[in-house]
Design a protein around this motif. Structure first.
Motif, PDB file in Angstrom:
ATOM      1  N   ILE A  24       0.837  -1.205   0.000  1.00  0.00           N
ATOM      2  CA  ILE A  24       0.000   0.000   0.000  1.00  0.00           C
ATOM      3  C   ILE A  24       0.872   1.254   0.000  1.00  0.00           C
ATOM      4  O   ILE A  24       0.613   2.209  -0.743  1.00  0.00           O
ATOM      5  CB  ILE A  24      -0.955  -0.016   1.214  1.00  0.00           C
ATOM      6  CG1 ILE A  24      -1.998  -1.126   1.058  1.00  0.00           C
ATOM      7  CG2 ILE A  24      -1.652   1.341   1.368  1.00  0.00           C
ATOM      8  CD1 ILE A  24      -2.812  -1.393   2.314  1.00  0.00           C
ATOM      9  N   SER A  25       1.926   1.262   0.822  1.00  0.00           N
ATOM     10  CA  SER A  25       2.820   2.428   0.902  1.00  0.00           C
ATOM     11  C   SER A  25       3.501   2.694  -0.434  1.00  0.00           C
ATOM     12  O   SER A  25       3.607   3.849  -0.873  1.00  0.00           O
ATOM     13  CB  SER A  25       3.876   2.205   1.997  1.00  0.00           C
ATOM     14  OG  SER A  25       3.274   2.150   3.267  1.00  0.00           O
ATOM     15  N   GLU A  26       3.951   1.627  -1.092  1.00  0.00           N
ATOM     16  CA  GLU A  26       4.595   1.784  -2.398  1.00  0.00           C
ATOM     17  C   GLU A  26       3.627   2.359  -3.419  1.00  0.00           C
ATOM     18  O   GLU A  26       3.979   3.249  -4.204  1.00  0.00           O
ATOM     19  CB  GLU A  26       5.135   0.440  -2.888  1.00  0.00           C
ATOM     20  CG  GLU A  26       6.442   0.030  -2.257  1.00  0.00           C
ATOM     21  CD  GLU A  26       7.086  -1.152  -2.974  1.00  0.00           C
ATOM     22  OE1 GLU A  26       6.667  -1.451  -4.124  1.00  0.00           O
ATOM     23  OE2 GLU A  26       7.984  -1.765  -2.390  1.00  0.00           O
ATOM     24  N   ARG A  27       2.383   1.847  -3.410  1.00  0.00           N
ATOM     25  CA  ARG A  27       1.389   2.327  -4.371  1.00  0.00           C
ATOM     26  C   ARG A  27       1.090   3.813  -4.121  1.00  0.00           C
ATOM     27  O   ARG A  27       0.928   4.585  -5.059  1.00  0.00           O
ATOM     28  CB  ARG A  27       0.115   1.488  -4.252  1.00  0.00           C
ATOM     29  CG  ARG A  27      -0.985   1.814  -5.265  1.00  0.00           C
ATOM     30  CD  ARG A  27      -0.665   1.295  -6.655  1.00  0.00           C
ATOM     31  NE  ARG A  27      -0.832  -0.132  -6.790  1.00  0.00           N
ATOM     32  CZ  ARG A  27      -1.940  -0.731  -7.246  1.00  0.00           C
ATOM     33  NH1 ARG A  27      -2.974  -0.005  -7.609  1.00  0.00           N
ATOM     34  NH2 ARG A  27      -1.977  -2.035  -7.361  1.00  0.00           N
ATOM     35  N   LYS A  28       1.024   4.192  -2.845  1.00  0.00           N
ATOM     36  CA  LYS A  28       0.770   5.603  -2.511  1.00  0.00           C
ATOM     37  C   LYS A  28       1.929   6.493  -2.955  1.00  0.00           C
ATOM     38  O   LYS A  28       1.722   7.573  -3.511  1.00  0.00           O
ATOM     39  CB  LYS A  28       0.550   5.760  -1.010  1.00  0.00           C
ATOM     40  CG  LYS A  28      -0.795   5.254  -0.501  1.00  0.00           C
ATOM     41  CD  LYS A  28      -0.899   5.448   0.996  1.00  0.00           C
ATOM     42  CE  LYS A  28      -2.255   5.009   1.530  1.00  0.00           C
ATOM     43  NZ  LYS A  28      -2.353   5.162   3.013  1.00  0.00           N
ATOM     44  N   GLU A  29       3.168   6.041  -2.688  1.00  0.00           N
ATOM     45  CA  GLU A  29       4.352   6.839  -3.031  1.00  0.00           C
ATOM     46  C   GLU A  29       4.461   7.064  -4.532  1.00  0.00           C
ATOM     47  O   GLU A  29       4.804   8.155  -5.001  1.00  0.00           O
ATOM     48  CB  GLU A  29       5.611   6.148  -2.516  1.00  0.00           C
ATOM     49  CG  GLU A  29       5.774   6.214  -1.000  1.00  0.00           C
ATOM     50  CD  GLU A  29       6.959   5.404  -0.526  1.00  0.00           C
ATOM     51  OE1 GLU A  29       7.753   4.958  -1.383  1.00  0.00           O
ATOM     52  OE2 GLU A  29       7.100   5.220   0.701  1.00  0.00           O
ATOM     53  N   LYS A  30       4.161   6.012  -5.288  1.00  0.00           N
ATOM     54  CA  LYS A  30       4.279   6.111  -6.744  1.00  0.00           C
ATOM     55  C   LYS A  30       3.040   6.748  -7.373  1.00  0.00           C
ATOM     56  O   LYS A  30       3.006   7.003  -8.579  1.00  0.00           O
ATOM     57  CB  LYS A  30       4.508   4.722  -7.339  1.00  0.00           C
ATOM     58  CG  LYS A  30       5.832   4.097  -6.918  1.00  0.00           C
ATOM     59  CD  LYS A  30       6.001   2.700  -7.491  1.00  0.00           C
ATOM     60  CE  LYS A  30       7.317   2.072  -7.045  1.00  0.00           C
ATOM     61  NZ  LYS A  30       7.476   0.682  -7.580  1.00  0.00           N
ATOM     62  N   LYS A  31       2.026   6.983  -6.518  1.00  0.00           N
ATOM     63  CA  LYS A  31       0.777   7.598  -6.977  1.00  0.00           C
ATOM     64  C   LYS A  31       0.194   6.858  -8.183  1.00  0.00           C
ATOM     65  O   LYS A  31      -0.231   7.465  -9.170  1.00  0.00           O
ATOM     66  CB  LYS A  31       0.996   9.074  -7.313  1.00  0.00           C
ATOM     67  CG  LYS A  31       1.402   9.908  -6.112  1.00  0.00           C
ATOM     68  CD  LYS A  31       1.579  11.383  -6.460  1.00  0.00           C
ATOM     69  CE  LYS A  31       1.955  12.190  -5.229  1.00  0.00           C
ATOM     70  NZ  LYS A  31       2.146  13.625  -5.546  1.00  0.00           N
ATOM     71  N   LEU A  32       0.216   5.524  -8.049  1.00  0.00           N
ATOM     72  CA  LEU A  32      -0.313   4.690  -9.133  1.00  0.00           C
ATOM     73  C   LEU A  32      -1.806   4.501  -8.928  1.00  0.00           C
ATOM     74  O   LEU A  32      -2.269   4.224  -7.820  1.00  0.00           O
ATOM     75  CB  LEU A  32       0.392   3.330  -9.149  1.00  0.00           C
ATOM     76  CG  LEU A  32       1.899   3.366  -9.423  1.00  0.00           C
ATOM     77  CD1 LEU A  32       2.487   1.967  -9.284  1.00  0.00           C
ATOM     78  CD2 LEU A  32       2.167   3.908 -10.815  1.00  0.00           C
ATOM     79  N   GLY A  33      -2.574   4.632  -9.979  1.00  0.00           N
ATOM     80  CA  GLY A  33      -4.018   4.408  -9.902  1.00  0.00           C
ATOM     81  C   GLY A  33      -4.323   2.947 -10.151  1.00  0.00           C
ATOM     82  O   GLY A  33      -3.898   2.066  -9.438  1.00  0.00           O
ATOM     83  N   GLY A  34      -5.047   2.696 -11.221  1.00  0.00           N
ATOM     84  CA  GLY A  34      -5.368   1.319 -11.574  1.00  0.00           C
ATOM     85  C   GLY A  34      -6.818   0.995 -11.324  1.00  0.00           C
ATOM     86  O   GLY A  34      -7.447   1.535 -10.411  1.00  0.00           O
ATOM     87  N   LYS A  35      -7.355   0.088 -12.150  1.00  0.00           N
ATOM     88  CA  LYS A  35      -8.746  -0.327 -12.006  1.00  0.00           C
ATOM     89  C   LYS A  35      -8.880  -1.577 -11.139  1.00  0.00           C
ATOM     90  O   LYS A  35      -9.968  -2.126 -11.005  1.00  0.00           O
ATOM     91  CB  LYS A  35      -9.355  -0.587 -13.390  1.00  0.00           C
ATOM     92  CG  LYS A  35      -9.480   0.668 -14.248  1.00  0.00           C
ATOM     93  CD  LYS A  35     -10.186   0.367 -15.562  1.00  0.00           C
ATOM     94  CE  LYS A  35     -10.354   1.634 -16.398  1.00  0.00           C
ATOM     95  NZ  LYS A  35     -11.043   1.357 -17.681  1.00  0.00           N
ATOM     96  N   ASP A  36      -7.746  -2.031 -10.587  1.00  0.00           N
ATOM     97  CA  ASP A  36      -7.806  -3.191  -9.703  1.00  0.00           C
ATOM     98  C   ASP A  36      -8.433  -2.787  -8.368  1.00  0.00           C
ATOM     99  O   ASP A  36      -8.711  -1.613  -8.099  1.00  0.00           O
ATOM    100  CB  ASP A  36      -6.412  -3.784  -9.505  1.00  0.00           C
ATOM    101  CG  ASP A  36      -5.384  -2.729  -9.088  1.00  0.00           C
ATOM    102  OD1 ASP A  36      -5.649  -2.024  -8.101  1.00  0.00           O
ATOM    103  OD2 ASP A  36      -4.342  -2.612  -9.753  1.00  0.00           O
TER     104      ASP A  36
END
Length: 478
Positions: free
Chosen positions: A243-255
């Protein structure tokens, strides 16, 4: 350690039995007071202390439920697993509990299972929080979303089937292998493309957690439940990193993770990391064993009916040729429009196997149904298997006959994914996974079941005996 765990488990059962005895006496006393106006449903509450739990688990559970229905009708009472229960076996009764009067019946799970999945998982809740989370999960698992992962599911299926074929002379446990497949598809739908080291950590620890779902809930070190509890803590840490990595990279995604991260309520508040983690684990819990079970049964039903298998093969070979001999990937539209026979096989497998045989609810108030009282606090169990195997709705119900789905079933008689606000939101993903698996299996492989081809075991979902031991090999090498 096993002897200690068995002893502790026995003490827990004894304690639960004593408590349930006094609760049952209280329930009977209160029931008698309330029944001055309304009677309780017919039925037996069984022996003191243990109710009818021994009768339920000393035989095929389905025989217990069907014999009760035959004796008492569509609604009856019993006492199992320390709980006073009302069983419902008609489509109308199931709809009453799950849809029309759903606000009077809350979902209920053992606290020990809730601790392993996570208390914020959507199916432990009602009200606004549940509606918010359900909308997010439904959106990420809707046809519009999962049509984009058909090729990803294909890659997973092809890889695992190749691994089976590489062990041509080895008998594999089909159910265990299907669990691996379902886990990987679940990871794909939750995270999209996830780094391999994270996937392996999740798989290792989640496997330990699953063993604890139905174990005795003791926290003695070394016991199955304690090990599962510790593994669940490790899962939280792994998910927190992702979760932290996804937040840092500001990645969206439809998953699913993208949907949960981007969600804000009416006050602008976002979900906490724990809420996100609990709901991701909840999706894995809801999807893995159930989908693996139905895929295992589908293989058995096809294996047992060579003529039907040839029809499915012919249909799938036609799709295979449309894709230039399998060099092009399957499309969403092909699974929806070019597999009518296979789709009916899936529906009939869902009916026959009835993986979710029943569901638990608890009355939050005294409820009247057809002149009977369902007291507040009693468990209420719509019996889906009884409905699916009722000859009034499905002629010759013990026969596997996909052609029966050429005509739509009567309303509320076919509910393999439940009904109402708590129906399974991942039903389209499950059906897609099964269709992709069948397509690759019948166009490229052959298989034979080894040993006994009859018998059912429960763990807790029904699966073919011993997980359907079988050998698989590529068709071209046969």
């Amino acid at each position: 350690m096993e002897k200690i765990e068995t002893f502790v488990g026995g003490m827990i059962i004894l304690f639960s039995a004593v408590v349930s005895y006094f609760l049952m006496r209280r329930d009977k006393r209160e029931g008698k007071q309330k029944s001055a106006k309304l009677p309780l449903p017919p039925g037996s509450m069984g022996w003191p202390y243990i109710g009818e739990s021994l009768q339920l688990y000393s035989q095929d559970p389905n025989l217990f439920f069907f014999s009760k229905q035959k004796r008492y009708g569509e609604i009856f009472k019993t006492h199992i697993l320390g709980c006073a229960c009302v069983m419902l076996t008609s489509p109308e009764a199931a709809r009453f509990v799950l849809v029309t009067k759903a606000h009077l019946f809350k979902p209920t799970y053992p606290k020990c299972k809730e601790n392993l999945i996570g208390p914020s998982a959507l199916f432990f809740h009602q009200g606004e929080y549940h509606l918010r989370l359900r909308k997010l999960v439904q959106c990420s698992l809707s046809p519009d979303s999962i049509r984009n992962i058909v090729q990803g599911i294909e890659d997973i299926v092809a890889s695992i089937l190749d691994s089976w074929a590489a062990q041509k002379d080895t008998v594999i446990n089909t159910f265990d292998e299907m669990k691996k497949l379902s886990f990987d598809v679940g990871i794909l739908s939750i995270f999209g493309q996830l780094e391999a080291h994270y996937k392996e950590k999740l798989k290792k620890n989640y496997c330990i957690v699953t063993k604890g779902y139905n174990s005795f809930p003791t926290m003695i070190p070394g016991t199955t439940y304690k090990n599962a509890f510790l593994a669940r803590k490790r899962l939280s840490k792994i998910l927190s990193e992702i979760i932290s990595e996804r937040k840092e990279k500001k990645l969206g995604g439809k998953d699913l993770l993208g949907s949960l991260l981007n969600s804000k309520d009416e006050k602008g508040e976002i979900l906490t990391d724990d809420q996100i983690a609990d709901n991701m684990i909840g999706v894995l819990f809801a999807a893995q064993d159930t989908t693996a079970s139905i895929m295992t049964w589908t293989l058995k039903y096809l294996h047992d009916d060579p003529k039907l298998l040839e029809l499915v093969k012919a249909e799938q070979k036609a799709v295979y040729e449309l894709n230039n001999g399998g060099t092009r990937p399957l499309s969403w539209s092909q699974t929806r429009n070019h597999m009518p026979t296979t789709n009916k096989v899936v529906l009939e497998s869902l009916r026959m196997a009835s993986i979710i045989s029943f569901t638990f609810r608890e009355a939050v108030a005294d409820v009247e149904y057809k002149g009977y009282l369902i007291p507040k606090g009693w468990k209420v169990m719509p019996l889906f298997r009884n409905i699916h195997h009722n000859p009034e709705f499905f002629k010759d119900p013990q026969k596997f006959d996909p052609s029966r789905f050429e005509v739509a079933p009567k309303p509320n008689t076919f509910v393999p994914f439940g009904s109402g606000l708590h129906a399974c939101p991942g039903n389209e993903l499950a059906k897609l996974e099964i269709l992709v698996m069948i397509h690759h299996l019948v166009t490229k492989f052959r298989w034979e079941v080894v040993g006994s081809q009859s018998g059912i075991q429960y763990g807790p979902f029904p699966i073919p005996l011993h997980g359907l031991p079988a050998r698989f090999w590529k068709e071209s090498s046969s």
